[in-house]
Design a protein around this motif. Structure first.
Motif, PDB file in Angstrom:
ATOM      1  N   ALA A  19      55.430  -2.530  43.077  1.00 41.97           N
ATOM      2  CA  ALA A  19      55.382  -1.086  42.038  1.00 41.97           C
ATOM      3  C   ALA A  19      56.104  -0.784  41.430  1.00 41.97           C
ATOM      4  O   ALA A  19      55.914  -0.603  39.826  1.00 41.97           O
ATOM      5  N   GLN A  20      57.097  -1.851  41.265  1.00 43.68           N
ATOM      6  CA  GLN A  20      57.998  -1.436  39.635  1.00 43.68           C
ATOM      7  C   GLN A  20      57.373  -2.382  38.023  1.00 43.68           C
ATOM      8  O   GLN A  20      57.832  -2.113  37.448  1.00 43.68           O
ATOM      9  N   GLN A  21      57.077  -3.477  38.820  1.00 42.35           N
ATOM     10  CA  GLN A  21      55.843  -4.443  37.870  1.00 42.35           C
ATOM     11  C   GLN A  21      54.723  -3.424  37.454  1.00 42.35           C
ATOM     12  O   GLN A  21      55.137  -4.002  36.062  1.00 42.35           O
ATOM     13  N   GLU A  29      48.300   3.474  35.189  1.00 39.20           N
ATOM     14  CA  GLU A  29      47.497   2.714  35.770  1.00 39.20           C
ATOM     15  C   GLU A  29      48.172   2.238  37.344  1.00 39.20           C
ATOM     16  O   GLU A  29      47.267   2.515  37.889  1.00 39.20           O
ATOM     17  N   ALA A  30      49.036   2.437  36.799  1.00 41.49           N
ATOM     18  CA  ALA A  30      50.181   2.098  38.311  1.00 41.49           C
ATOM     19  C   ALA A  30      50.123   3.200  39.328  1.00 41.49           C
ATOM     20  O   ALA A  30      50.169   3.047  40.391  1.00 41.49           O
ATOM     21  N   LEU A  31      49.927   4.492  38.634  1.00 40.48           N
ATOM     22  CA  LEU A  31      50.238   5.477  39.055  1.00 40.48           C
ATOM     23  C   LEU A  31      48.623   5.888  40.028  1.00 40.48           C
ATOM     24  O   LEU A  31      48.740   6.230  41.197  1.00 40.48           O
ATOM     25  N   TYR A  32      47.298   5.160  39.736  1.00 47.51           N
ATOM     26  CA  TYR A  32      46.137   5.531  40.118  1.00 47.51           C
ATOM     27  C   TYR A  32      46.302   3.993  41.006  1.00 47.51           C
ATOM     28  O   TYR A  32      45.741   4.643  42.018  1.00 47.51           O
ATOM     29  N   ARG A  33      46.559   2.849  40.501  1.00 46.47           N
ATOM     30  CA  ARG A  33      46.520   2.035  41.810  1.00 46.47           C
ATOM     31  C   ARG A  33      47.464   1.739  42.650  1.00 46.47           C
ATOM     32  O   ARG A  33      46.870   2.237  43.903  1.00 46.47           O
ATOM     33  N   GLY A  35      47.888   5.084  43.872  1.00 42.80           N
ATOM     34  CA  GLY A  35      48.086   6.376  44.567  1.00 42.80           C
ATOM     35  C   GLY A  35      50.014   7.394  44.912  1.00 42.80           C
ATOM     36  O   GLY A  35      49.237   7.651  45.677  1.00 42.80           O
ATOM     37  N   ILE A  36      50.517   6.800  43.832  1.00 42.00           N
ATOM     38  CA  ILE A  36      51.383   7.775  43.838  1.00 42.00           C
ATOM     39  C   ILE A  36      51.785   8.889  42.479  1.00 42.00           C
ATOM     40  O   ILE A  36      51.046   8.896  42.357  1.00 42.00           O
ATOM     41  N   THR A  37      52.556   9.822  43.077  1.00 41.96           N
ATOM     42  CA  THR A  37      52.407  10.756  41.874  1.00 41.96           C
ATOM     43  C   THR A  37      53.507  10.107  40.991  1.00 41.96           C
ATOM     44  O   THR A  37      54.099   9.203  41.222  1.00 41.96           O
ATOM     45  N   SER A  38      53.383  11.171  39.750  1.00 42.81           N
ATOM     46  CA  SER A  38      54.495  10.964  38.402  1.00 42.81           C
ATOM     47  C   SER A  38      56.119  10.944  38.911  1.00 42.81           C
ATOM     48  O   SER A  38      57.178   9.956  38.908  1.00 42.81           O
ATOM     49  N   GLU A  39      56.364  11.965  40.505  1.00 39.72           N
ATOM     50  CA  GLU A  39      58.203  12.070  40.902  1.00 39.72           C
ATOM     51  C   GLU A  39      58.155  10.563  41.589  1.00 39.72           C
ATOM     52  O   GLU A  39      59.432  10.128  40.972  1.00 39.72           O
ATOM     53  N   VAL A  40      56.677  10.285  41.864  1.00 37.64           N
ATOM     54  CA  VAL A  40      57.522   8.757  43.213  1.00 37.64           C
ATOM     55  C   VAL A  40      57.815   8.409  41.744  1.00 37.64           C
ATOM     56  O   VAL A  40      59.030   6.802  42.348  1.00 37.64           O
ATOM     57  N   ALA A  41      57.043   7.874  40.909  1.00 38.14           N
ATOM     58  CA  ALA A  41      57.254   5.876  40.248  1.00 38.14           C
ATOM     59  C   ALA A  41      58.457   6.953  39.517  1.00 38.14           C
ATOM     60  O   ALA A  41      59.138   5.809  39.477  1.00 38.14           O
ATOM     61  N   ASP A  42      58.837   8.008  39.001  1.00 38.49           N
ATOM     62  CA  ASP A  42      60.606   7.989  38.322  1.00 38.49           C
ATOM     63  C   ASP A  42      61.234   7.488  39.212  1.00 38.49           C
ATOM     64  O   ASP A  42      62.649   6.560  38.349  1.00 38.49           O
ATOM     65  N   ILE A  43      61.347   7.412  40.518  1.00 35.93           N
ATOM     66  CA  ILE A  43      62.134   7.128  41.848  1.00 35.93           C
ATOM     67  C   ILE A  43      61.874   5.750  41.959  1.00 35.93           C
ATOM     68  O   ILE A  43      63.160   5.246  41.389  1.00 35.93           O
ATOM     69  N   MET A 101      47.187  15.416  45.228  1.00 33.99           N
ATOM     70  CA  MET A 101      49.111  15.379  46.157  1.00 33.99           C
ATOM     71  C   MET A 101      49.860  14.906  45.127  1.00 33.99           C
ATOM     72  O   MET A 101      51.016  16.365  45.080  1.00 33.99           O
ATOM     73  N   ALA A 102      49.533  15.492  43.889  1.00 34.84           N
ATOM     74  CA  ALA A 102      50.448  15.285  42.740  1.00 34.84           C
ATOM     75  C   ALA A 102      51.036  16.648  42.593  1.00 34.84           C
ATOM     76  O   ALA A 102      51.803  17.653  42.301  1.00 34.84           O
ATOM     77  N   ALA A 103      49.576  17.802  42.791  1.00 36.85           N
ATOM     78  CA  ALA A 103      49.867  19.167  42.011  1.00 36.85           C
ATOM     79  C   ALA A 103      49.831  19.721  43.285  1.00 36.85           C
ATOM     80  O   ALA A 103      49.906  21.173  42.919  1.00 36.85           O
TER      81      ALA A 103
END
Length: 104
Positions: A19-21, A29-33, A35-43, A101-103
């Motif tokens: 996920a980090q990579q 593309e990572a958010l889409y593939r 299935g995570i939110t932008s907030e989770v991606a930041d964490i 989910m993000a909304a």
């Protein structure tokens, strides 16, 4: 530690590192593939190696697989001749759910 716990830890660590990579290479593309939110991606992006190892050691499987949607599974396993359309529809459905989910 039981064999099952070790396998869960390994799966968690592999998922977190992947996920980090993916987020470093192409965030959208990572958010889409994933299935995570932008907030989770930041964490996920901000986790150190020590934090990854500690979190991966959880007895819970961290990756969320999308095996719970019968509509998506029906599209993916459709025996139609045109193999591309059902997969595109399934991808659109999965992407839409990530946006919902993000909304929320």
């Amino acid at each position: 530690m039981s064999r099952l716990s070790e396998e869960i830890r390994d799966a968690n660590l592999t998922y977190l590192m992947l996920a980090q990579q993916m987020l470093r290479v192409d965030r959208s593309e990572a958010l889409y593939r994933l299935g995570i939110t932008s907030e989770v991606a930041d964490i996920l992006s901000s986790l150190t190696t020590a934090q990854l190892l500690k979190i991966a050691g959880s007895s819970m499987l961290l990756a969320r697989f999308r095996f719970d949607d019968s509509l998506v599974w029906n599209l993916l396993s459709s025996p139609k001749r045109d193999d591309v359309s059902p997969r595109i529809h399934a991808a659109i459905l999965m992407a839409g759910r990530t946006a919902a989910m993000a909304a929320s």
